[in-house]
Design an enzyme around this catalytic site. Structure first.
Site, short mmCIF file in Angstrom:
data_model
loop_
_atom_site.label_atom_id
_atom_site.label_comp_id
_atom_site.label_asym_id
_atom_site.label_seq_id
_atom_site.Cartn_x
_atom_site.Cartn_y
_atom_site.Cartn_z
N GLY A 71 0.87 -1.25 0.12
CA GLY A 71 -0.06 0.13 -0.13
C GLY A 71 0.70 1.45 0.05
NE ARG A 119 -2.03 -4.29 -0.83
CZ ARG A 119 -1.78 -3.73 0.13
NH1 ARG A 119 -0.47 -4.44 0.72
NH2 ARG A 119 -2.22 -2.84 0.62
CG ASP A 161 3.47 -10.34 4.99
OD1 ASP A 161 4.04 -10.88 5.96
OD2 ASP A 161 2.30 -10.11 4.99
CE LYS A 174 4.35 0.04 2.70
NZ LYS A 174 3.46 -0.64 1.93
CB THR A 175 3.17 0.01 6.53
OG1 THR A 175 1.55 -0.26 6.75
CG2 THR A 175 3.79 -0.61 7.89
CG ASP A 179 -1.64 -0.61 8.45
OD1 ASP A 179 -1.99 0.42 7.60
OD2 ASP A 179 -2.02 -1.58 7.68
P1 FBP Z 1 0.50 -1.78 3.79
O1 FBP Z 1 0.38 -2.81 4.76
O2 FBP Z 1 0.67 -2.72 2.26
O3 FBP Z 1 1.37 -0.84 3.87
O4 FBP Z 1 -1.10 -1.28 3.32
C1 FBP Z 1 -1.56 -0.63 4.22
C2 FBP Z 1 -3.18 -0.57 3.90
O5 FBP Z 1 -3.20 0.93 3.76
C3 FBP Z 1 -3.81 -0.96 5.03
O6 FBP Z 1 -4.12 0.32 5.97
C4 FBP Z 1 -5.28 -1.26 4.17
O7 FBP Z 1 -5.85 -2.36 4.95
C5 FBP Z 1 -4.76 -1.69 2.85
O8 FBP Z 1 -3.35 -1.14 2.69
C6 FBP Z 1 -5.45 -1.43 1.74
O9 FBP Z 1 -4.98 -1.87 0.69
P2 FBP Z 1 -5.56 -1.83 -0.94
O10 FBP Z 1 -5.96 -0.59 -1.14
O11 FBP Z 1 -4.60 -2.40 -1.73
O12 FBP Z 1 -6.78 -2.83 -0.60
#
Ligand code: FBP
Length: 550
Positions: A80, A144, A175, A201-202, A204
């Site tokens: 993300g 992803r 991951d 990065k994230t 979250d």
């Molecule tokens: P990452 O863990 O890859 O950084 O993504 C975080 C995130 O923004 C989450 O908060 C959310 O649940 C998810 O990605 C949504 O991803 P997508 O838009 O690909 O469904």
């Protein structure tokens, strides 16, 4: 008036010079600590990573000028979006050029699949300059795709050989950094001469530990959401007629919700990790919300704000069991996919669940039950961002309040509005903190590569001090690993950091939440991110980080 191609802030922000730790401003010398161990399962991790286990933690210090050999580097954005990704890339670019002007940077397009499918572009100064201090991952795109089998690693090696690439930087979450470590070990074992460096990065915020104080993007995303929450609170307090149910992104951990709660002090903040620890049911969560609504109504306040973490339902034990049964049941299930209507799908699923889960499933509103059976992500997980937990809670709370009203316990009026904040913040223009932090992380990665390191995550610490005092270096990724069961098999993975209920941020929140819930007004209005102005306004880290470091 001329048509605009860029906003005035976009134009001004392009020339912002991110702050660097003092050690990265000139020549760098590496200081190595003692040999390291993984956080758990040491024997297993050591056996799986014979070449990259036990390496020392590295920190950079100012040193003598040094000649570095030419390096070509490939960079991948994984998962993300998070504010600051472009600055990691500009930091890598500037670092590489400073260390040896002949160094080159390539970007693999669309995430890890770009490495496997040989989709790439060279990142030149002109391209990098266009993206400095901007949000988003659009410079090369993200994806992803999981890097998990040897055929993919070999395809990666093939393109690296063709382009003379000596190192890959993977910018991703837990991951993706686990994958980076596996890739580093594979290339070392097979003498491929390709280094792999990770970058945390994230939005979250769940990739953190003793060495990685925070993942990038968390700061900006939380500030954007907190601004919006503050604005809603001011409206709620002006109109005095709505309860706002606000769901916040964060696939699993509740760090974003907790941080936004600390910044804006809403009436109710639900933390999934606490719900799980107390073994609460959905009804328990609803009851807690209802108690606050009834109490405030007794004081004439039929309004308020409630923060709900995106991952909540997966932390409610009965829901967790249901979701896990659904994950198994729906994996590659052609019979289910062939059904036409939602009703047929609902009947089909009900017939195959265990009796307990079938009951939970039956009691859910139809819309939510349908959302639970939508497509899984590439890791086989339910896409929690698509599940409207805030609407589920509104429905259940309204029902409970109606019963209480009939019995005379509740005399208020309940009108609700639902919100979901996620995409509003994931690509925001990075705050000064994230712009500086990500640029420093990228620069750090360039130094680690020039120093021939592999299997390291770029690390910048001491983040609550001014940027010049930040400590840059590298942490062996194996050090963050343990063994966990994934899809029925034990795998080496980086431990995900959930909200610690004995940690300072949660304890501070727990000590104050009763006051924020009651009839007095404790709302805080954080306002928009400030990019220019006094440092105590513009360079402030998150409250989570400040409390953790206090
Ligand atoms: P990452 O863990 O890859 O950084 O993504 C975080 C995130 O923004 C989450 O908060 C959310 O649940 C998810 O990605 C949504 O991803 P997508 O838009 O690909 O469904």
């Amino acid at each position: 008036m001329k048509p605009m191609t860029k906003s005035p802030l976009q134009i001004a922000r392009a020339s912002y010079q991110p702050k660097l730790p003092a050690s990265l401003k000139g020549n760098v010398v590496l200081k190595e600590g003692a040999a390291t161990e993984s956080v758990a399962d040491q024997a297993d991790i050591k056996a799986l990573f014979p070449n990259t286990y036990g390496m020392p933690v590295i920190s950079f210090e100012p040193g003598e000028k040094k000649e570095y050999p030419v390096k070509n580097v490939g960079v991948i954005l994984s998962g993300g979006q998070a504010p600051g990704g472009h600055n990691v890339i500009s930091g890598i670019f500037d670092g590489l050029k400073a260390l040896n002007p002949a160094n080159k940077l390539y970007g693999f397009l669309g995430g890890p699949s770009g490495l496997v499918d040989h989709k790439y572009m060279e990142l030149t100064k002109e391209i990098v300059d266009e993206y400095r201090n901007t949000g988003g991952f659009d410079i090369i795109g993200s994806g992803r795709t999981k890097l998990e089998d040897e055929a993919q690693y070999e395809k990666g090696a093939e393109i690296c050989e063709k382009l003379n690439i000596n190192a890959i930087v993977i910018i991703g979450g837990d991951d993706s950094n686990t994958n980076a470590c596996v890739l580093a070990e594979y290339y070392a074992q097979h003498n491929r001469n390709i280094q792999v460096i990770g970058c945390p990065k994230t939005i979250d915020g769940d990739l953190k530990n003793d060495w990685i104080e925070t993942s990038f993007g968390f700061d900006t995303a939380c500030k954007v959401y907190s601004e919006l929450i503050g604005n809603i609170q001011r409206d709620a307090n002006s109109a005095k007629k709505y309860w706002h149910f606000i769901r916040l992104m964060g696939r699993s951990a509740s760090h974003i919700t907790l941080e936004c709660g600390l910044q804006s002090q809403p009436n109710i903040t639900i933390i999934s990790e606490e719900v799980e620890a107390k073994n609460m049911t959905l009804t328990d969560v609803v009851d807690e919300i209802v108690n606050v609504i009834v109490h405030r109504a007794d004081h004439g306040m039929n309004f308020g704000t409630i923060l709900i973490p995106e991952g909540l339902i997966e932390f409610i034990p009965a829901m967790k069991k249901l979701i896990s049964e659904l994950n198994d049941l729906l994996a590659h299930n052609d019979d289910f996919n062939a059904l036409d209507t939602d009703d047929e799908k609902r009947q089909y699923v009900k017939g195959l669940l265990s009796p307990d889960s079938a009951k939970v499933y039956r009691d859910l509103p139809k819309g939510i039950a349908r959302q639970l059976t939508l497509d899984r992500d590439p890791h086989g997980n339910v896409q929690v961002s698509l599940i409207e937990t805030e609407k589920l809670l509104i429905e259940m709370v309204a029902k409970r309040l109606a019963t209480l009203k009939a019995s005379g316990v509740y005399k208020g009026k309940f009108a609700s509005i639902n919100h979901f904040f996620g995409y509003e913040g994931r690509c925001a223009i990075p705050s000064n903190f994230d712009a500086d932090y990500t640029y420093s992380l990228g620069y750090t990665a360039a130094v680690l590569i020039s120093e021939n390191r592999t299997g390291y995550m770029a690390s910048v610490r001491n983040l609550t001090s001014p940027a010049t005092e930040w400590i840059a270096g590298g942490v062996p990724i194996t050090m963050m690993m343990n063994m966990e069961r994934r899809h029925g098999k034990m795998k080496p993975v980086i431990q995900k950091a959930l909200v610690k209920l004995d940690g300072a941020p949660f304890k501070y929140f727990a000590a104050n939440r009763a006051a924020w819930a009651d009839e007095s007004l404790s709302y805080v209005y954080p306002g928009p991110i400030q990019y220019y102005g006094p440092t105590e306004v513009c360079d402030l880290p998150t409250r989570t980080l400040l409390l953790e470091k206090e």
